[in-house]
Design an enzyme around this catalytic site. Structure first.
Site, PDB file in Angstrom:
ATOM      1  N   ASP A  31       0.850  -1.188   0.000  1.00 26.90           N
ATOM      2  CA  ASP A  31       0.000   0.000   0.000  1.00 26.90           C
ATOM      3  C   ASP A  31       0.889   1.241   0.000  1.00 26.90           C
ATOM      4  O   ASP A  31       1.908   1.309   0.696  1.00 26.90           O
ATOM      5  CB  ASP A  31      -0.909  -0.008   1.241  1.00 26.90           C
ATOM      6  CG  ASP A  31      -2.072   0.947   1.097  1.00 26.90           C
ATOM      7  OD1 ASP A  31      -3.220   0.482   1.001  1.00 26.90           O
ATOM      8  OD2 ASP A  31      -1.835   2.181   1.072  1.00 26.90           O
ATOM      9  N   HIS A 100     -10.100  -5.767  -3.077  1.00 34.33           N
ATOM     10  CA  HIS A 100      -8.762  -5.990  -2.526  1.00 34.33           C
ATOM     11  C   HIS A 100      -8.870  -6.307  -1.046  1.00 34.33           C
ATOM     12  O   HIS A 100      -9.724  -5.793  -0.339  1.00 34.33           O
ATOM     13  CB  HIS A 100      -7.847  -4.784  -2.748  1.00 34.33           C
ATOM     14  CG  HIS A 100      -8.443  -3.480  -2.340  1.00 34.33           C
ATOM     15  ND1 HIS A 100      -9.379  -2.818  -3.106  1.00 34.33           N
ATOM     16  CD2 HIS A 100      -8.273  -2.718  -1.234  1.00 34.33           C
ATOM     17  CE1 HIS A 100      -9.743  -1.709  -2.499  1.00 34.33           C
ATOM     18  NE2 HIS A 100      -9.083  -1.630  -1.345  1.00 34.33           N
ATOM     19  N   HIS A 102      -6.850  -5.911   2.377  1.00 30.16           N
ATOM     20  CA  HIS A 102      -5.716  -5.285   3.044  1.00 30.16           C
ATOM     21  C   HIS A 102      -5.121  -6.347   3.969  1.00 30.16           C
ATOM     22  O   HIS A 102      -5.843  -6.911   4.816  1.00 30.16           O
ATOM     23  CB  HIS A 102      -6.162  -4.109   3.913  1.00 30.16           C
ATOM     24  CG  HIS A 102      -6.745  -2.948   3.154  1.00 30.16           C
ATOM     25  ND1 HIS A 102      -6.043  -1.779   2.930  1.00 30.16           N
ATOM     26  CD2 HIS A 102      -7.969  -2.765   2.596  1.00 30.16           C
ATOM     27  CE1 HIS A 102      -6.819  -0.922   2.266  1.00 30.16           C
ATOM     28  NE2 HIS A 102      -7.988  -1.498   2.045  1.00 30.16           N
TER      29      HIS A 102
HETATM   30  P1  AMP Z   1      -9.698   1.125   0.042  1.00 28.84           P
HETATM   31  O1  AMP Z   1      -9.856   2.442   0.730  1.00 28.84           O
HETATM   32  O2  AMP Z   1     -10.091  -0.071   0.878  1.00 28.84           O
HETATM   33  O3  AMP Z   1     -10.363   1.109  -1.322  1.00 28.84           O
HETATM   34  O4  AMP Z   1      -8.151   0.924  -0.183  1.00 28.84           O
HETATM   35  C1  AMP Z   1      -7.449   1.535  -1.212  1.00 28.84           C
HETATM   36  C2  AMP Z   1      -6.010   1.551  -0.796  1.00 28.84           C
HETATM   37  O5  AMP Z   1      -5.214   1.777  -1.945  1.00 28.84           O
HETATM   38  C3  AMP Z   1      -5.643   2.631   0.221  1.00 28.84           C
HETATM   39  O6  AMP Z   1      -5.131   2.031   1.407  1.00 28.84           O
HETATM   40  C4  AMP Z   1      -4.584   3.448  -0.512  1.00 28.84           C
HETATM   41  O7  AMP Z   1      -3.547   3.904   0.345  1.00 28.84           O
HETATM   42  C5  AMP Z   1      -4.074   2.477  -1.540  1.00 28.84           C
HETATM   43  N1  AMP Z   1      -3.482   3.069  -2.740  1.00 28.84           N
HETATM   44  C6  AMP Z   1      -3.921   4.135  -3.449  1.00 28.84           C
HETATM   45  N2  AMP Z   1      -3.124   4.352  -4.511  1.00 28.84           N
HETATM   46  C7  AMP Z   1      -2.163   3.388  -4.481  1.00 28.84           C
HETATM   47  C8  AMP Z   1      -1.049   3.080  -5.316  1.00 28.84           C
HETATM   48  N3  AMP Z   1      -0.754   3.796  -6.413  1.00 28.84           N
HETATM   49  N4  AMP Z   1      -0.266   2.032  -4.966  1.00 28.84           N
HETATM   50  C9  AMP Z   1      -0.534   1.305  -3.860  1.00 28.84           C
HETATM   51  N5  AMP Z   1      -1.589   1.549  -3.049  1.00 28.84           N
HETATM   52  C10 AMP Z   1      -2.393   2.580  -3.348  1.00 28.84           C
END
Ligand code: AMP
Length: 114
Positions: A31, A100, A102
């Site tokens: 992340d 996804h 986490h």
């Molecule tokens: P969610 O809020 O459950 O949809 O999780 C989305 C996650 O994607 C968040 O924890 C963000 O920090 C992460 N995220 C956003 N952009 C990127 C990226 N380019 N690479 C890796 N993680 C990302």
């Protein structure tokens, strides 16, 4: 056609990511804003928007994700426990509409979650 999500772009290698694991069905990458020493996102390669859109035919894929999560944690040296989080829908905090998991580890976690 809908615009590919950020995670589809990562899967297609159009956007860089720190990929830590990949197989035929899924990919795991760190992340960008980690909430724990280990914070990896495990995604199916097919663009399923969220868990609540999964159907019976996705059963094998979902089982594969659940079986892969501990393997990824172990692979990265986290054998003492981890937390899995799935934010389903914007009310739950989902911001990227590609399913996804986490995978969080390396610290203690509160309950109930915030
Ligand atoms: P969610 O809020 O459950 O949809 O999780 C989305 C996650 O994607 C968040 O924890 C963000 O920090 C992460 N995220 C956003 N952009 C990127 C990226 N380019 N690479 C890796 N993680 C990302």
């Amino acid at each position: 056609m809908t615009e590919p999500t950020l995670f589809e772009k990562i899967i297609a290698r159009e956007i860089p990511a720190d990929i830590v694991f990949e197989d035929k069905l899924c990919i795991a990458f760190r992340d960008i804003a980690p909430q724990a020493p280990l914070h990896v996102l495990l995604c199916p390669k097919v663009p399923l928007k969220m868990l609540s859109e999964a159907v019976d035919g996705d059963g094998k894929l979902l089982a594969h994700l659940l079986l892969t999560a501990p393997r990824v944690a172990r692979l990265l040296g986290y054998t003492e426990g981890f937390r899995l989080v799935v934010n389903n829908g914007s009310d739950a905090g989902q911001t990227v509409f590609h399913l996804h998991l986490h995978i969080l580890a390396g610290r203690t976690f509160d309950w109930p979650p915030g």
